[in-house]
Design a protein around this motif. Structure first.
Motif, short mmCIF file in Angstrom:
data_model
loop_
_atom_site.label_atom_id
_atom_site.label_comp_id
_atom_site.label_asym_id
_atom_site.label_seq_id
_atom_site.Cartn_x
_atom_site.Cartn_y
_atom_site.Cartn_z
N ARG A 67 -2.69 -13.35 -11.13
CA ARG A 67 -1.41 -12.65 -11.16
C ARG A 67 -0.34 -13.83 -11.36
O ARG A 67 -0.37 -14.91 -10.79
CB ARG A 67 -0.98 -11.53 -10.51
N ARG A 90 0.86 -1.27 -0.06
CA ARG A 90 0.01 0.03 -0.09
C ARG A 90 0.77 1.17 -0.06
O ARG A 90 0.37 2.24 -0.75
CB ARG A 90 -0.99 -0.08 1.38
N ARG A 94 -10.68 -7.90 -6.59
CA ARG A 94 -9.51 -7.75 -5.82
C ARG A 94 -9.04 -9.26 -5.71
O ARG A 94 -7.90 -9.61 -6.00
CB ARG A 94 -9.36 -7.24 -4.43
O1 DC Z 1 -3.83 -7.20 2.72
P1 DC Z 1 -4.10 -5.93 2.08
O2 DC Z 1 -5.53 -5.78 1.90
O3 DC Z 1 -3.63 -4.67 2.83
O4 DC Z 1 -3.37 -5.98 0.84
C1 DC Z 1 -3.41 -4.86 -0.16
C2 DC Z 1 -2.86 -5.66 -1.52
O5 DC Z 1 -1.52 -5.72 -1.69
C3 DC Z 1 -3.88 -6.65 -1.95
O6 DC Z 1 -4.55 -6.40 -3.22
C4 DC Z 1 -2.77 -7.71 -2.26
C5 DC Z 1 -1.58 -7.24 -2.27
N1 DC Z 1 -0.52 -7.95 -1.56
C6 DC Z 1 0.13 -8.84 -2.04
O7 DC Z 1 0.15 -9.01 -3.34
N2 DC Z 1 1.00 -9.77 -1.28
C7 DC Z 1 0.99 -9.38 0.09
N3 DC Z 1 2.05 -10.32 0.55
C8 DC Z 1 0.22 -8.70 0.63
C9 DC Z 1 -0.46 -7.85 0.10
#
Ligand code: DC
Length: 225
Positions: free
Chosen positions: A187, A40, A180
């Motif tokens: 991905r 973020r 999301r």
């Molecule tokens: O857990 P969160 O909602 O704060 O995560 C925000 C975004 O970051 C979510 O879309 C996925 C990504 N994320 C990621 O790809 N790998 C991680 N280890 C943590 C989060």
């Protein structure tokens, strides 16, 4: 075996990972690491500097020299962007949207991988994210895959927003959550998926305390093995 007994918690958005992991950390005297906050923070930087989140080359270039780091104040994780505490700016819907998009880029993931791994070497951590058990800490002592139905997750988010008197609409929250999930699970690099050796916990019909007790029990059983 992981000598620090690290705990990896992965799962989709809104499954309650951070709330649960924070409470479990307190009970078993671990340090909670929120890796989503790091992604973020990168998204916030891009947003502030008007970098097009759809342009992977520009994103990679823009983040080369930025510094993301963590600190702990009164047991609360603080995420720093070039030394500035950005905790209060990284939870907006726009930052969430950009984060999910840029988390698929190799340069973004590489930037954070060592930081995350080093934290687990230095401290006894319970780390939450999407690829902790599968990629960041493949030798974690315990892996949990925490999930819930899209309806249950949207409902929790809806209630949170209503409590804060924010205007919201259940169907659009659910749509965002599903979008999301799609991004995170499909991905190419480090997609969200359950590690083969992770314990699946479906929290759709469970309250917070119930989930915390369940995880502590799984941890204690694992320690007794
Ligand atoms: O857990 P969160 O909602 O704060 O995560 C925000 C975004 O970051 C979510 O879309 C996925 C990504 N994320 C990621 O790809 N790998 C991680 N280890 C943590 C989060």
């Amino acid at each position: 075996m992981d000598k620090n007994r690290s705990i990896a918690i992965d799962g989709p958005a809104g499954a309650g990972k951070s709330t649960i992991a924070k409470l479990v950390a307190k009970k078993i005297d671990y340090i909670y690491v929120d890796t989503g906050a790091m992604y973020r923070t990168i998204a916030l930087y891009l947003m502030r500097n008007n970098v097009d989140e759809n342009d992977e080359v520009k994103v990679a270039e823009a983040i080369k020299d930025i510094k993301v780091s963590l600190d702990y104040v009164d047991e609360t994780q603080i995420v720093l962007l070039n030394g500035e505490n950005v905790n209060d700016f990284i939870r907006t819907p726009e930052v969430s949207r950009i984060t999910s998009l840029i988390a698929k880029y190799a340069a973004v993931r590489e930037k954070l991988l060592d930081l995350q791994r080093n934290l687990a070497v230095e401290k006894k951590v319970i780390m939450d994210g999407r690829d902790i058990g599968t990629n960041v800490l493949p030798n974690a002592f315990l892996k949990i895959y925490l999930t819930a139905s899209a309806d249950a997750r949207a409902n929790r988010r809806y209630k949170e927003l209503v409590e804060k008197n924010e205007t919201c609409d259940f169907e659009s929250i659910k749509k965002d959550i599903i979008a999301r999930d799609e991004q995170d699970m499909n991905r190419e690099i480090a997609p969200l998926k359950q590690a083969e050796d992770a314990v699946l916990v479906d929290t759709s019909d469970m309250g917070i305390e119930e989930v915390v007790a369940c995880l502590v029990e799984i941890y204690e059983k694992k320690c007794a093995e």
